[in-house]
Design an enzyme around this catalytic site. Structure first.
Site, PDB file in Angstrom:
ATOM      1  N   ASP A  69       0.853  -1.195   0.000  1.00  0.00           N
ATOM      2  CA  ASP A  69       0.000   0.000   0.000  1.00  0.00           C
ATOM      3  C   ASP A  69       0.884   1.238   0.000  1.00  0.00           C
ATOM      4  O   ASP A  69       2.095   1.154   0.179  1.00  0.00           O
ATOM      5  CB  ASP A  69      -0.939  -0.001   1.217  1.00  0.00           C
ATOM      6  CG  ASP A  69      -0.232  -0.440   2.469  1.00  0.00           C
ATOM      7  OD1 ASP A  69       0.972  -0.121   2.612  1.00  0.00           O
ATOM      8  OD2 ASP A  69      -0.854  -1.112   3.303  1.00  0.00           O
ATOM      9  N   ASP A  71       1.344   4.971   1.612  1.00  0.00           N
ATOM     10  CA  ASP A  71       0.962   5.947   2.619  1.00  0.00           C
ATOM     11  C   ASP A  71       1.533   7.305   2.239  1.00  0.00           C
ATOM     12  O   ASP A  71       2.577   7.402   1.603  1.00  0.00           O
ATOM     13  CB  ASP A  71       1.501   5.532   3.996  1.00  0.00           C
ATOM     14  CG  ASP A  71       0.931   4.193   4.439  1.00  0.00           C
ATOM     15  OD1 ASP A  71      -0.185   3.863   3.998  1.00  0.00           O
ATOM     16  OD2 ASP A  71       1.608   3.483   5.206  1.00  0.00           O
ATOM     17  N   ASP A 149      11.210   4.130  12.491  1.00  0.00           N
ATOM     18  CA  ASP A 149      12.092   3.134  13.106  1.00  0.00           C
ATOM     19  C   ASP A 149      13.444   2.965  12.402  1.00  0.00           C
ATOM     20  O   ASP A 149      14.490   3.248  12.972  1.00  0.00           O
ATOM     21  CB  ASP A 149      11.369   1.791  13.311  1.00  0.00           C
ATOM     22  CG  ASP A 149      10.534   1.346  12.118  1.00  0.00           C
ATOM     23  OD1 ASP A 149      10.636   1.973  11.044  1.00  0.00           O
ATOM     24  OD2 ASP A 149       9.780   0.357  12.245  1.00  0.00           O
TER      25      ASP A 149
HETATM   26  P1  ATP Z   1       4.975  -3.364   5.649  1.00  0.00           P
HETATM   27  O1  ATP Z   1       3.822  -2.485   5.280  1.00  0.00           O
HETATM   28  O2  ATP Z   1       5.754  -3.928   4.534  1.00  0.00           O
HETATM   29  O3  ATP Z   1       4.582  -4.371   6.629  1.00  0.00           O
HETATM   30  P2  ATP Z   1       5.966  -0.936   6.755  1.00  0.00           P
HETATM   31  O4  ATP Z   1       7.357  -0.482   7.136  1.00  0.00           O
HETATM   32  O5  ATP Z   1       5.313  -0.172   5.672  1.00  0.00           O
HETATM   33  O6  ATP Z   1       6.053  -2.469   6.426  1.00  0.00           O
HETATM   34  P3  ATP Z   1       3.796  -0.111   8.384  1.00  0.00           P
HETATM   35  O7  ATP Z   1       3.292  -0.707   9.638  1.00  0.00           O
HETATM   36  O8  ATP Z   1       2.937  -0.015   7.192  1.00  0.00           O
HETATM   37  O9  ATP Z   1       5.097  -0.937   8.039  1.00  0.00           O
HETATM   38  O10 ATP Z   1       4.373   1.309   8.786  1.00  0.00           O
HETATM   39  C1  ATP Z   1       4.588   2.368   7.874  1.00  0.00           C
HETATM   40  C2  ATP Z   1       5.777   3.231   8.329  1.00  0.00           C
HETATM   41  O11 ATP Z   1       5.526   3.766   9.635  1.00  0.00           O
HETATM   42  C3  ATP Z   1       7.100   2.480   8.479  1.00  0.00           C
HETATM   43  O12 ATP Z   1       7.771   2.375   7.250  1.00  0.00           O
HETATM   44  C4  ATP Z   1       7.825   3.323   9.484  1.00  0.00           C
HETATM   45  O13 ATP Z   1       8.387   4.468   8.884  1.00  0.00           O
HETATM   46  C5  ATP Z   1       6.722   3.774  10.404  1.00  0.00           C
HETATM   47  N1  ATP Z   1       6.532   2.862  11.555  1.00  0.00           N
HETATM   48  C6  ATP Z   1       5.698   1.799  11.627  1.00  0.00           C
HETATM   49  N2  ATP Z   1       5.778   1.186  12.814  1.00  0.00           N
HETATM   50  C7  ATP Z   1       6.668   1.885  13.525  1.00  0.00           C
HETATM   51  C8  ATP Z   1       7.181   1.789  14.851  1.00  0.00           C
HETATM   52  N3  ATP Z   1       6.790   0.804  15.648  1.00  0.00           N
HETATM   53  N4  ATP Z   1       8.086   2.716  15.250  1.00  0.00           N
HETATM   54  C9  ATP Z   1       8.486   3.709  14.435  1.00  0.00           C
HETATM   55  N5  ATP Z   1       8.051   3.863  13.189  1.00  0.00           N
HETATM   56  C10 ATP Z   1       7.163   2.973  12.725  1.00  0.00           C
HETATM   57 MG    MG Z   2       3.176  -0.374   5.024  1.00  0.00          MG
END
Ligand code: ATP
Ligand code: MG
Length: 450
Positions: A69, A71, A149
């Protein structure tokens, strides 16, 4: 050092300033992002706001993976975002975000979030272990980047200007296939222990190594996972198990000592040879389904992870003199109760898990009308898949799996010919029950679970 050098080559201006990396160096094609996220960014920018595609989508595009997705992050407040889009709504309590509906897509738009920890007025509320309980301050883009993160998760793609904004040498880390925490890793894990699970999951998904300083505190802090609210742990665990890299993730979890906090019994399971074989088969099967684009049932998955716990408990109860079927039901409840404390397995999923487990002894009953009754069960297919995995792991004889395969394939006459003769005591029991329909609770269970 190397990554700083790479960053300089990529276009960093000076210390503290983000690099603005041009298309020639990042190579993301405009049409690689979804039309909905493109239109959302463009609209916000036309209204005078800053807006970028952020996080996992930018990381995945740069790593050559199709993002799940897209964001968007912006300096517009949720209310201002909402005013830019007719089809949008504000959601969330802890931190408000806006869902913008574009055709079939829903784009999550987040206002830049503030940095905490430096000024007292900005300090986020934490618990004794340093876990952040509330941090709902808006901030600058720089602060937003610092609270993400990993460096590879803090990249901002502007599809209009076709630049990538990079505050933390994320692109250099990406090129070196390294997952590196922004800031002091131990502090960041204390703020949010889920980041340890994310490190493992993302490293497995991207096939990255976890930078030494980022990896090193995990073993020591692993127990902090226990402070994470169970519902969040369940979501994260599900993400991990359905990532398409579950086997790799679990191997890494184990290597980091994280499996204990997540599924408290997983280490026990993995230490029994049959249990390990079964769990590995189940996860390989799940990974295969994810790669084939097939749906994954959380109930089936958790049923497999916990089956050998149930078996162990069941054996114990039977050895103590309990009747087999009531003992199975007791073992199922005991195992789920222990897990529910750590992992908020939702009621619906728990129901699915129990259905699959409860069907297992019924596959052994191959005489009379019973096999036909089992075919009619709504969860028959899941139950059979589960049985076949038990066969494959060596827990039950091949012959049982083959019999059911043949029974399914046979026509009416063929099926009838396959039925095993009823045991004499089975016949007696049935006749007795016909005469005395008001069986006790235990007797009813003794028959077979519904
Ligand atoms: P995926 O969607 O592939 O599972 P993602 O990194 O996109 O991985 P999401 O949960 O969609 O994970 O989070 C989007 C963004 O928000 C991350 O790329 C990161 O920048 C931030 N983020 C998410 N969770 C955390 C956290 N626990 N601490 C700090 N930043 C976070
Ligand atoms: Mg994501």
């Amino acid at each position: 050092m190397i990554r700083k050098l790479i960053s300089r080559v990529l276009g960093r201006k000076s210390a503290g300033e983000p690099a603005e990396i041009p298309h020639s160096k990042h190579g993301i094609r405009r049409d690689a992002i979804s039309s909905g996220s493109w239109r959302t960014v463009e609209t916000l920018q036309e209204k005078g706001y800053k807006a970028f595609v952020v996080g996992g989508a930018v990381r995945d595009l740069l790593a050559g993976i199709k993002p799940k997705d897209f964001d968007v992050a912006t300096n517009a407040t949720p209310e201002q975002v909402r005013q830019c889009f007719r089809r949008s709504r504000i959601i969330g309590r802890r931190f408000q975000i806006v869902h913008v509906m574009m055709g079939q897509e829903t784009i999550e738009v987040t206002t830049f979030r503030g940095h905490h920890g430096q000024q007292d007025s900005h300090r986020a509320q934490t618990d004794e272990q340093g876990r952040v309980l509330r941090d709902n301050v808006f901030g600058s883009q720089k602060e937003d980047a610092a609270r993400r993160d990993f460096t590879v998760n803090a990249l901002y793609y502007d599809p209009v200007a076709e630049t990538v904004v990079d505050y933390h040498h994320g692109l250099a880390d990406l090129k070196q296939k390294t997952l590196r925490m922004i800031g002091d890793p131990a502090t960041r894990y204390r703020e949010d222990p889920v980041r340890m699970l994310r490190a493992v999951r993302l490293a497995a998904k991207l096939d990255f190594s976890i930078e030494t300083g980022t990896r090193q505190p995990i073993g020591e802090l692993a127990e902090l996972i226990e402070n994470v609210p169970p519902s969040r742990l369940f979501d994260e665990m599900l993400k991990l198990l359905t990532s398409g890299h579950a086997v790799k993730c679990l191997q890494r979890l184990r290597a980091e000592g994280l499996h204990r906090g997540v599924l408290p019994l997983l280490d026990v399971i993995l230490e029994q040879p049959l249990g390990e074989r079964f769990v590995t088969l189940a996860l390989e099967n799940t990974d295969r389904r994810v790669h084939e684009g097939k749906p994954i049932s959380p109930g089936f998955l958790f049923a497999t992870l916990l089956w050998h716990e149930v078996l162990g408990r069941w054996e114990g109860l039977k050895a103590g003199g309990a009747r087999p079927i009531p003992a199975l039901f007791q073992a199922m409840d005991d195992v789920l109760d222990v897990q529910a404390e750590k992992l908020a397995i939702t009621r619906r999923v728990a129901g699915d898990i129990k259905d699959i487990w409860a069907l297992q002894p019924r596959f052994e009953q191959r005489s009379g009308k019973r096999p036909y009754g089992l075919l009619e069960q709504p969860r028959f297919k899941a139950g059979l898949d589960f049985l076949l995995m038990r066969v494959q792991s060596g827990e039950v004889p091949d012959e049982l799996g083959q019999w059911w395969g043949a029974f399914l394939a046979a026509d009416g006459e063929g099926r009838a010919a396959m039925l095993l003769p009823q045991k004499p005591d089975e016949k007696k029991k049935r006749r007795r029950r016909k005469r005395k329909p008001a069986a006790t609770h235990d007797d009813a269970h003794d028959e077979a679970p519904e």
